[in-house]
Scaffold this motif. Structure first.
Motif, short mmCIF file in Angstrom:
data_model
loop_
_atom_site.label_atom_id
_atom_site.label_comp_id
_atom_site.label_asym_id
_atom_site.label_seq_id
_atom_site.Cartn_x
_atom_site.Cartn_y
_atom_site.Cartn_z
N THR A 141 21.54 -23.40 12.33
CA THR A 141 21.78 -23.88 10.91
C THR A 141 21.91 -25.42 11.03
O THR A 141 22.78 -25.94 12.06
CB THR A 141 22.82 -23.05 10.24
OG1 THR A 141 24.20 -23.54 10.89
CG2 THR A 141 22.43 -21.59 10.06
N ILE A 152 20.38 -30.08 1.71
CA ILE A 152 20.73 -28.72 1.91
C ILE A 152 21.81 -28.69 3.08
O ILE A 152 21.46 -29.11 4.14
CB ILE A 152 19.53 -27.89 1.84
CG1 ILE A 152 18.64 -28.15 0.96
CG2 ILE A 152 20.03 -26.57 1.99
CD1 ILE A 152 17.25 -27.61 1.02
N GLN A 155 21.36 -24.74 6.34
CA GLN A 155 19.95 -24.24 6.16
C GLN A 155 19.44 -23.61 7.51
O GLN A 155 19.50 -24.37 8.78
CB GLN A 155 18.81 -25.31 5.87
CG GLN A 155 17.45 -24.97 5.95
CD GLN A 155 17.30 -23.55 4.98
OE1 GLN A 155 17.75 -23.80 3.60
NE2 GLN A 155 16.39 -22.44 5.20
N VAL A 196 14.50 -22.32 2.10
CA VAL A 196 15.18 -23.78 1.62
C VAL A 196 15.21 -23.41 -0.03
O VAL A 196 16.20 -24.06 -0.88
CB VAL A 196 13.90 -24.53 1.74
CG1 VAL A 196 14.07 -25.92 0.96
CG2 VAL A 196 13.98 -25.11 3.20
N ASN A 199 18.53 -21.52 -1.18
CA ASN A 199 19.82 -22.49 -0.76
C ASN A 199 19.80 -23.56 -1.71
O ASN A 199 20.99 -24.38 -2.00
CB ASN A 199 19.87 -23.00 0.55
CG ASN A 199 20.33 -21.98 1.75
OD1 ASN A 199 21.16 -21.22 1.48
ND2 ASN A 199 19.80 -22.15 3.06
#
Length: 393
Positions: A141, A152, A155, A196, A199
């Motif tokens: 992540t 973000i 992710q 993506v 999130n």
């Protein structure tokens, strides 16, 4: 994109590939996008590439092992639409294919993954088979940055130890449905991975999980002009299909007619930025298959006699003009073709009708029609653009 005044207050990735984008509202964020023809491996067989991908797409419901290993011939990605995406802090820029037909985001095919203070190794192995390519590696992540300041956190990022079929790109940013991530993790194969788009929504960056895509026709081998934006015209929506396996993707029901002759009765298929051609289970036998490129080719006289190819979605008809049905003649040599030939961008999907995925509207369709992929209300939308009737080819 997602300013307060934007249409649906959504994230709209406009992958604009010509000098002037579609009508837009002012957007505070831009995301450079480039279209590339991959000629590094020599002649490109577009049909082989796309049929391999189509075969893999149909295998979505099979076992994790067969989805990962498969028996599909791997070919290099032929035509890519690439976004510059930052990963880590400080960010390393990776050039990722924007793909509505898959949902994992991963890097490392070309540029190696650079660990930073935001990198977290989850200890999970991850693998995805695309038919036209594959990768396997480790899940991390990390912070992902799109455009100018759209960030973000945490992710999921696949870091490739091995990849096939990807030359000159670093990986994929997947913007397909969430369920496509199921089965891609080794230890927890029943787990899905937030995409993506998921999130962006869960972290409050966008208010609805909607992605819009706009391609534009081009006659250049590599062209760039993309931005996160919103479309201001009228968009007609259709519900997602319930027919398997098209229902795993951005699947819709449509029929296709050549002029007034129906060549594919209403059936299920998908809209996919990762496929170059328009593939259908039934085509008009009016062309000769080219041994080098795999594409169908027609004579000048046949081109002059071409009728519109009509895609009927719900109560709306989207007419692909004769010019929109052919490969850009200025790019014939880049795919190993002859400058004297006229190649069609419509071909066979390679499998019989009635298997639940009878067509793929690839980017050559999306060059002529703006599209919106709406997870919030489970629908896909289309609109005409200034390029619907373009004569660039």
């Amino acid at each position: 994109m997602f300013p307060a005044a934007s249409l649906l207050t959504t994230l709209l990735l406009a992958l604009s590939i010509a000098a002037s984008p579609v009508e837009i509202r002012n957007s505070p964020i831009t995301l450079p996008i480039a279209r590339r023809l991959n000629t590094s491996g020599g002649t490109i067989n577009l049909l082989q590439h796309d049929q391999s991908r189509a075969a893999a797409l149909k295998n979505v419901g099979e076992s994790t092992l067969s989805r990962r290993t498969g028996s599909i011939t791997v070919t290099n990605d032929a035509v890519s639409y690439i976004a510059a995406v930052g990963v880590g802090s400080p960010a390393t820029t990776y050039y990722l294919i924007v793909d509505t037909g898959s949902s994992n985001t991963w890097v490392g095919a070309d540029t190696a993954y650079v660990k930073t203070s935001t990198s977290v190794d989850t200890g999970e192995a991850v693998a995805v088979d695309y038919g036209s390519g594959s990768f396997s590696g480790t899940e991390y992540t990390d912070t992902v940055t799109l455009g100018d300041g759209l960030t973000i956190t945490a992710q999921s990022i696949g870091v490739a130890d091995r990849s096939e079929g990807f030359t000159g790109v670093d990986g994929i940013i997947g913007i397909g449905p969430l369920d496509l991530t199921e089965g891609t993790l080794t230890k927890e194969p029943d787990t899905t991975i937030p995409t993506v788009t998921d999130n962006l929504y869960s972290q409050g960056i966008i208010s609805e999980t909607v992605v819009g895509v706009s391609f534009e026709p081009t006659t250049s081998e590599s062209d760039a002009n993309g931005e996160l934006t919103s479309y201001t015209g009228d968009i007609a929506y259709t519900p997602l299909t319930t027919t398997y396996p098209a229902s795993y993707y951005w699947g819709i029901n449509e029929s296709i007619a050549y002029g007034s002759t129906t060549i594919l009765a209403e059936t299920a298929g998908i809209v996919d930025t990762g496929t170059t051609l328009i593939l259908i289970a039934s085509i008009c036998n009016r062309a000769t298959e080219d041994d080098t490129t795999g594409l169908l080719r027609i004579t000048t006289t046949q081109y002059d006699d071409l009728e519109d190819l009509n895609f009927v979605v719900g109560s709306n008809t989207y007419a692909l003009t004769p010019n929109g049905q052919i490969w850009p003649r200025a790019l014939n040599t880049y795919i190993g073709g002859s400058t004297d030939y006229i190649y069609l961008i419509v071909s066979s999907i390679g499998t019989p009708s009635g298997e639940g995925l009878d067509f793929i509207n690839g980017y050559t369709f999306l060059e002529r029609f703006y599209s919106v992929f709406d997870t919030t209300t489970s629908q896909v939308g289309f609109a005409t653009t200034a390029y619907t009737d373009a004569t660039t080819n």
